[in-house]
Design a protein around this motif. Sequence first.
Motif, PDB file in Angstrom:
ATOM      1  N   ILE A  46       9.377 -13.448   1.282  1.00 52.75           N
ATOM      2  CA  ILE A  46       9.105 -13.533  -0.159  1.00 52.75           C
ATOM      3  C   ILE A  46       9.648 -14.501  -1.004  1.00 52.75           C
ATOM      4  O   ILE A  46      10.892 -14.833  -0.846  1.00 52.75           O
ATOM      5  CB  ILE A  46       9.682 -12.065  -0.889  1.00 52.75           C
ATOM      6  CG1 ILE A  46       8.802 -10.876  -0.153  1.00 52.75           C
ATOM      7  CG2 ILE A  46       9.533 -12.053  -2.322  1.00 52.75           C
ATOM      8  CD1 ILE A  46       9.274  -9.325  -0.785  1.00 52.75           C
ATOM      9  N   GLY A  69       4.882  -5.128 -13.194  1.00 52.55           N
ATOM     10  CA  GLY A  69       4.670  -6.648 -12.955  1.00 52.55           C
ATOM     11  C   GLY A  69       5.296  -7.635 -13.939  1.00 52.55           C
ATOM     12  O   GLY A  69       4.893  -8.710 -13.946  1.00 52.55           O
ATOM     13  N   ASN A  94       8.386 -12.224 -11.735  1.00 53.61           N
ATOM     14  CA  ASN A  94       7.871 -13.118 -10.712  1.00 53.61           C
ATOM     15  C   ASN A  94       8.505 -12.859  -9.244  1.00 53.61           C
ATOM     16  O   ASN A  94       7.673 -12.999  -8.308  1.00 53.61           O
ATOM     17  CB  ASN A  94       7.792 -14.584 -11.110  1.00 53.61           C
ATOM     18  CG  ASN A  94       7.281 -14.832 -12.513  1.00 53.61           C
ATOM     19  OD1 ASN A  94       6.088 -14.339 -12.288  1.00 53.61           O
ATOM     20  ND2 ASN A  94       7.446 -15.605 -13.206  1.00 53.61           N
ATOM     21  N   PRO A  98      10.555 -10.380  -7.074  1.00 51.02           N
ATOM     22  CA  PRO A  98      10.838  -8.814  -6.868  1.00 51.02           C
ATOM     23  C   PRO A  98      12.319  -8.563  -6.979  1.00 51.02           C
ATOM     24  O   PRO A  98      13.287  -9.178  -6.791  1.00 51.02           O
ATOM     25  CB  PRO A  98      10.434  -8.387  -5.454  1.00 51.02           C
ATOM     26  CG  PRO A  98       9.650  -9.373  -4.968  1.00 51.02           C
ATOM     27  CD  PRO A  98       9.896 -10.489  -5.633  1.00 51.02           C
ATOM     28  N   GLU A 103      -1.404  -4.925  -5.351  1.00 52.38           N
ATOM     29  CA  GLU A 103      -0.876  -5.561  -4.328  1.00 52.38           C
ATOM     30  C   GLU A 103       0.592  -5.983  -4.345  1.00 52.38           C
ATOM     31  O   GLU A 103       1.378  -6.333  -3.451  1.00 52.38           O
ATOM     32  CB  GLU A 103      -1.589  -6.684  -3.795  1.00 52.38           C
ATOM     33  CG  GLU A 103      -2.742  -6.430  -2.700  1.00 52.38           C
ATOM     34  CD  GLU A 103      -2.086  -5.770  -1.451  1.00 52.38           C
ATOM     35  OE1 GLU A 103      -1.104  -6.357  -0.941  1.00 52.38           O
ATOM     36  OE2 GLU A 103      -2.420  -4.436  -1.221  1.00 52.38           O
ATOM     37  N   LYS A 104       0.797  -6.633  -5.602  1.00 58.01           N
ATOM     38  CA  LYS A 104       2.154  -7.387  -5.934  1.00 58.01           C
ATOM     39  C   LYS A 104       3.144  -6.400  -5.778  1.00 58.01           C
ATOM     40  O   LYS A 104       3.422  -5.421  -6.234  1.00 58.01           O
ATOM     41  CB  LYS A 104       2.031  -7.804  -7.404  1.00 58.01           C
ATOM     42  CG  LYS A 104       3.221  -8.682  -7.777  1.00 58.01           C
ATOM     43  CD  LYS A 104       2.929  -8.789  -9.400  1.00 58.01           C
ATOM     44  CE  LYS A 104       4.466  -9.751  -9.660  1.00 58.01           C
ATOM     45  NZ  LYS A 104       4.431 -10.102 -11.325  1.00 58.01           N
ATOM     46  N   ILE A 111       7.101  -5.723  -6.330  1.00 55.37           N
ATOM     47  CA  ILE A 111       8.130  -5.748  -7.387  1.00 55.37           C
ATOM     48  C   ILE A 111       9.196  -5.644  -7.127  1.00 55.37           C
ATOM     49  O   ILE A 111      10.235  -5.507  -7.821  1.00 55.37           O
ATOM     50  CB  ILE A 111       7.505  -5.006  -8.651  1.00 55.37           C
ATOM     51  CG1 ILE A 111       7.452  -3.484  -8.532  1.00 55.37           C
ATOM     52  CG2 ILE A 111       6.091  -5.452  -9.256  1.00 55.37           C
ATOM     53  CD1 ILE A 111       8.519  -2.551  -8.753  1.00 55.37           C
ATOM     54  N   ARG A 137       5.719  -1.468  -5.053  1.00 52.21           N
ATOM     55  CA  ARG A 137       4.720  -2.603  -5.417  1.00 52.21           C
ATOM     56  C   ARG A 137       4.328  -2.303  -6.911  1.00 52.21           C
ATOM     57  O   ARG A 137       4.654  -1.029  -7.360  1.00 52.21           O
ATOM     58  CB  ARG A 137       3.177  -2.335  -4.662  1.00 52.21           C
ATOM     59  CG  ARG A 137       3.576  -2.675  -3.390  1.00 52.21           C
ATOM     60  CD  ARG A 137       2.221  -2.576  -2.401  1.00 52.21           C
ATOM     61  NE  ARG A 137       2.606  -2.739  -0.955  1.00 52.21           N
ATOM     62  CZ  ARG A 137       2.464  -4.016  -0.321  1.00 52.21           C
ATOM     63  NH1 ARG A 137       2.009  -4.936  -1.002  1.00 52.21           N
ATOM     64  NH2 ARG A 137       3.028  -4.090   0.889  1.00 52.21           N
ATOM     65  N   GLN A 138       3.729  -2.946  -7.580  1.00 49.67           N
ATOM     66  CA  GLN A 138       3.466  -2.996  -8.945  1.00 49.67           C
ATOM     67  C   GLN A 138       2.416  -1.684  -9.336  1.00 49.67           C
ATOM     68  O   GLN A 138       1.407  -1.312  -8.569  1.00 49.67           O
ATOM     69  CB  GLN A 138       2.629  -3.951  -9.538  1.00 49.67           C
ATOM     70  CG  GLN A 138       2.571  -3.917 -11.302  1.00 49.67           C
ATOM     71  CD  GLN A 138       1.765  -5.575 -11.587  1.00 49.67           C
ATOM     72  OE1 GLN A 138       1.728  -6.407 -10.890  1.00 49.67           O
ATOM     73  NE2 GLN A 138       1.211  -5.268 -12.749  1.00 49.67           N
TER      74      GLN A 138
END
Lengths: 512, 293
Positions: A13, A137, A140, A142, A490-491, A493, A508-509
């Motif tokens: 990451i 979100g 940028n 996590p 998908e993102k 966090i 995830r977000q």
Amino acid sequence: MINGLGKEIPEYIEGIGKLKPYRHTANNSPKVTFQKSQCSDKAMESGKLLPSLKDAILASGLEDGMTISFHHHLRNGDHVVSMVLDLISEIGYRDITIAPSALFPVHESVIKHIKSGVVRAIQGSVNGPVGRLASNGGFNIPVLLRSHGGRARAIESGDLTIDIAFIAAPSADNYGNINGLQGPSACGSLGYCFADACYAKKVIAITDNLVEYPLSPISVSQNYVDFVVKVDQIGDPSGIVSGTLQVTRDPIRLIIAENAARVIDASGLIQEGFSFQTGAGGISLAAGEFIREMMIERKIRGSFGSGGITEFFVQMLEENLLEALLDVQSFDLEAVRSFRENQNHIEMGASFYANPHNKGCAVNKLDTVILGATQVDTDFNVNVNTESDGVLLHGIGGHMDTAAGAKLTIITTPLLRGRLPMVVNKVITVTTPGSTIDVVVTERGIAVNPKHPELENNLKNAGLHVVNIHDLKNEAYSITGTPEDPEFLEKIIGVVEYRDGTVLDVIRQVKE
Amino acid sequence: MYSYILRRTGIYTPGNNPYMIFNSAIFGADTIVLDLEDGVSVNEKDAARILVRNALTYVDFRQSEVAVRINSLSTPYGMKDLMSVVCERLDAIRLPKCEHSEDVIKVSKILDKLELERGLTKGRIKIMPIIESALGAHNSVEIACSDKRICALNFGGEDYTADIGAERTREGEELFDIRMKVLTAASIAGINALDTVFGDINDIEGLTAETRLVKKLGFDGKSVIHPRQIKIIHKVFTPSEKEIKKAMRIINALEEAEKKRSGVIALGGKMIDAPVAARAKKVLLLAKAAGLV
């Protein structure tokens, strides 16, 4: 890659680095290299006491992109995080990583510094608004979540390198000796900042109670501290320590508490030298009360109580029911008083408390721990991080540490909260692996981890209502219906790191 | 003769509180009394009636006996309550403010009709009259013997003391007469005698003392207003291991004597007469119902 819990974890990451997947069992005997303690830096000849926090920041050599740390002993009354970040922003630094032991709702101002780019990333527990921003979100990079023991391990091993540690000091002298016992912002134990003080490249003590040298007693000593700064106020006392925490009166919570105590009793652990830890929640405190009554009735003297210390534990110490208290954070005024007065009320650092890779931590000496949960699943995995809507709102605390260390780990939770089942098929986020959980106690039945058939028999013989965890889940679902999982994007966090440095899960977000 | 269903505790659960109704079985009371009467304010009577009716259909009350305390038939609510709640899961009606046998007989006749209409076994729904006035106390024998459906006689300490002008105290001396009257009436009718509630939920010592007293007097159980009282009352009313063993020895001696056709029965030098035998039988029945033998 897939980790030992079947969770999909990325290999890398950006901003955090390469991830190590959690295996089925924790890595308890790794080759550990401790990073070099920074305490050998020479003190400035002009003295450590600087005129202002700004001077201290400038003198510390802070640069863009560095990592700074804070402790959370001032909890929701803390002024130091905001004070420091506002100044850093004013001076014009950018891309700072903050590594607090925890952030609270009072730290909402961190959000503006994230949005402006002053703060780039957070490694630490988040409670409340900052977690919500992450889940929506707003980051940028996590948030990297660690337990109390895991954070100390990361600092000591060099996984987390702290450039500057800002230590809120309820009392300090001009040469950098610190304690949490005196002054208007007294908070008791300062255990969470010990590793920061030992391993940060520079350490700044920020106090509102500057006393004559030498301060006594000393929690963090002068040999670790570079600068001392006096400010008007480091915190708001009303948010730092609570008054007396109330034992629950709710009959359903009481029955859960009583059953938890009966489980411990039936397991045979309540005997001379018994040690235990409970949280500060209503059920935990009530369970502690039932244990206390059993100890009085049977004239049993225990060894120690540990963790976050409350009036309840102080009472047990003063009634001679426990030999000692190991205090990593003092929750209420009585705990602060006891720590001040009683030499058997012992302050412990987070590493002493729970670092799995040092030469021995307190959780390993625990007979039993009573913990809460936001969700438990049929594999006994526990979630305390994300709410039912998938939003990251809570830190890990010592949950996974004590669960791994204690001989008997009990989760207490109502089977239903409002319309939500608390025992589910799969938890949204794994905070504590099911392999370290022994018993789940609800008001409608007690489930025992199938790896302990003997314990299950003992509980049944004691007349406890023991049920299969799947039946417990089915009973909950029969009342509430099958809950729909929240939807995620998908993102990633958040990353939930296990205490050994491997990754248990990612958060995830949430889809709005 | 003596009824063998355990009725050590009957917990009043407000009929307008879904959370409490839903969780009422968790605490292990012998009887759950869903309350439509004093626990529900006038402006919530309708809502509570609907909630209780639905709860009787959908909520799992586990092994507990389920009763509903309806409003007196002399109020505008009583008849509606009765019409609503009669169903398969209802075990008994707790009937407040009984003063005459007619109060019970009237309810029993309506139950006859409703059981028939709703396909329920005739006579399965029991009645537990509550005596709450001087007149009711005076007529307690008549009331207790008025109908086959009656399984237990209760009394309400608060209303009764208000009626006779007595002060309500922690010690409860003012209840002496009504306790004796209820016990006598229940014994004559061969039904359970159930004591009134103990009002201070934080006074565990007071509750224990009162429960011990009424058990000694001959009561079979006690009404409960808070779940935490249940365990304490059960402990008092459930025979101890020692009592159970003693009762077993007595019954064994009786059986031996019967086999030998011996007229005089003694155990450990003491005569076993009819009352001793009856008490031993009751202890064993209680123990059996509590799952101890």
